[in-house]
Design a protein around this motif. Structure first.
Motif, short mmCIF file in Angstrom:
data_model
loop_
_atom_site.label_atom_id
_atom_site.label_comp_id
_atom_site.label_asym_id
_atom_site.label_seq_id
_atom_site.Cartn_x
_atom_site.Cartn_y
_atom_site.Cartn_z
N THR D 78 0.82 -1.21 0.00
CA THR D 78 0.00 0.00 0.00
C THR D 78 0.86 1.27 0.00
N VAL D 101 -9.41 -1.67 -9.67
CA VAL D 101 -10.00 -0.90 -10.76
C VAL D 101 -8.93 -0.47 -11.76
N SER D 102 -7.67 -0.66 -11.40
CA SER D 102 -6.57 -0.34 -12.31
C SER D 102 -5.38 -1.20 -11.89
N LEU D 107 1.85 0.28 -10.52
CA LEU D 107 0.87 0.87 -9.62
C LEU D 107 -0.49 0.22 -9.84
N ILE D 109 -4.73 0.32 -8.33
CA ILE D 109 -5.73 0.99 -7.51
C ILE D 109 -6.87 0.02 -7.27
N THR D 111 -10.69 -0.56 -4.99
CA THR D 111 -11.75 -0.03 -4.14
C THR D 111 -12.22 -1.14 -3.21
N THR D 129 -10.56 3.57 -0.89
CA THR D 129 -9.82 3.50 -2.14
C THR D 129 -8.34 3.44 -1.79
N VAL D 130 -7.63 2.52 -2.43
CA VAL D 130 -6.26 2.21 -2.03
C VAL D 130 -5.36 2.25 -3.26
N THR D 131 -4.24 2.94 -3.15
CA THR D 131 -3.21 2.96 -4.18
C THR D 131 -2.06 2.07 -3.72
N ARG D 133 1.73 -0.08 -4.70
CA ARG D 133 2.89 -0.27 -5.56
C ARG D 133 3.09 -1.76 -5.78
#
Lengths: 139, 139, 139, 139
Positions: D78, D101-102, D107, D109, D111, D129-131, D133
């Motif tokens: 994260t 979702v990506s 990277l 992403i 939800t 929502t989480v980004t 690596r």
């Protein structure tokens, strides 16, 4: 006030959305869709829509969606906004579809999906979550 | 490239910042300050700066700050942005001061403080945290 | 109620912070520091503190900081939290230092810096921004 | 590695999820559901699940969902997490359903929707929502 003319009036009275020619596509209580066409003042140096254009359209749609879910005489103003950019917003326009996921007497939360209209079809370019305060509408 | 002309060139090449007359106030590696003057196209219906103007200026400053901290040939593009609006942005201008708090070869994080220039002095109207990807600069 | 015993009482009454042995390091109106020692139940598979431990400590510190800034009889509960992880939290403990940046009658915003205590010194491992609602304290 | 045992192995190897008895409910590439039962160590002083428990479960589910969407030998960690708390998490358990979702090479992403299992049925108590690596998996 009927929600459609209310959202159209706010969008027309707001320099940011009026000068960027934002259209109101759909309004129902708790859900608003707005479209912004491509114009130079809303672009990044690479020709994609700027993050500020995308965030601004999402913010405006969230505020309108939450306001239409509130009792008459109350409007929603943004407390905070988180936006994730998924794809370049490289199409002829961007469309923000906001809907409330929580409506309280003091606080609302809305989610927004932003698409960009490309060939052969729309692409989701950003998602946002917005926390809004409910306040008395200005006279 | 020297960081000052680099940030000035990107800001001038970007419709969003050029058409809103954004000035580059200060540039050092990892820190950039930008100012946007009040103009109708950047306002909310109540005469304050619109959330999209504030978020857009913060985004641009964060991207510039991170880019100046990266090796030559790399630029930073925003992955996500979170902004909290603390006070109405009702002054003659808004200023975004961004600085990197983490610079990696692939990911950077920057914080931004946005003030609005009122009488008798500037007021912090928003704070933002921005996650950016480092990518090869376009030719 | 005096803010120090108030924060100590809430921290002791909360299973999440009590069972993870969180200590109250410092309390003043609008600013609270809490420390969590390393224990298996708060770790990630790689031996670093888990994101939930870091986010939970940040959340608790923000809630305490905002509560100490509110009038007696009101407490702050989290509406939303954004946290950025800057470095692995690999030290003997983590410390969250929260301070309010906006205190209203209904909404507060706090920022939090989380350090991890390593050799030769503490490292900032995360930063968070928290939006909180002010509500009547339970009896 | 088959995604179901991979997520079960990571969840069992992680103190935060093991000690809180988290169960893996469902795994498919890019989507993971995890459930945490009520236990004292995961509660707030008022008997609801603590924000750290909810954020930690969401974070873990997002990491697992993204990891299952990556090529073998890569895991997702994260970078940042934003969570909005919609309702008190007062049920017998909380369940986090994450989906990407990506998914990029560097990277991702995701939800997350978190429900709490109450009578007469589950209630959405948080959205995140989480980004993340993508990094090389440890040996």
């Amino acid at each position: 006030m009927d929600p459609v003319p209310q959202v159209e009036a706010i969008t027309a009275a707001t320099g940011f959305t009026r000068d960027s020619a934002v259209d109101v596509l759909a309004v129902e209580p708790g859900a608003v869709s707005l479209r912004m066409p491509r114009s130079a003042a809303m672009l990044q140096f690479n020709g994609h829509f700027h993050g500020g254009a995308i965030a601004g359209l999402a913010d405006h749609a969230a505020g309108a969606a939450a306001t239409t879910a509130l009792p008459a005489g109350r409007i929603a103003v943004t407390a905070d906004l988180t936006i994730h950019f998924l794809k370049p917003a490289s199409g002829a326009s961007i469309t923000a579809r906001a809907r409330t996921v929580s409506v309280g007497s003091l606080l609302c939360i809305a989610t927004v999906e932003v698409t960009t209209e490309c060939e052969p079809g729309p692409v989701v370019c950003a998602i946002a979550t917005v926390t809004l305060r409910a306040v008395a509408a200005p006279a």
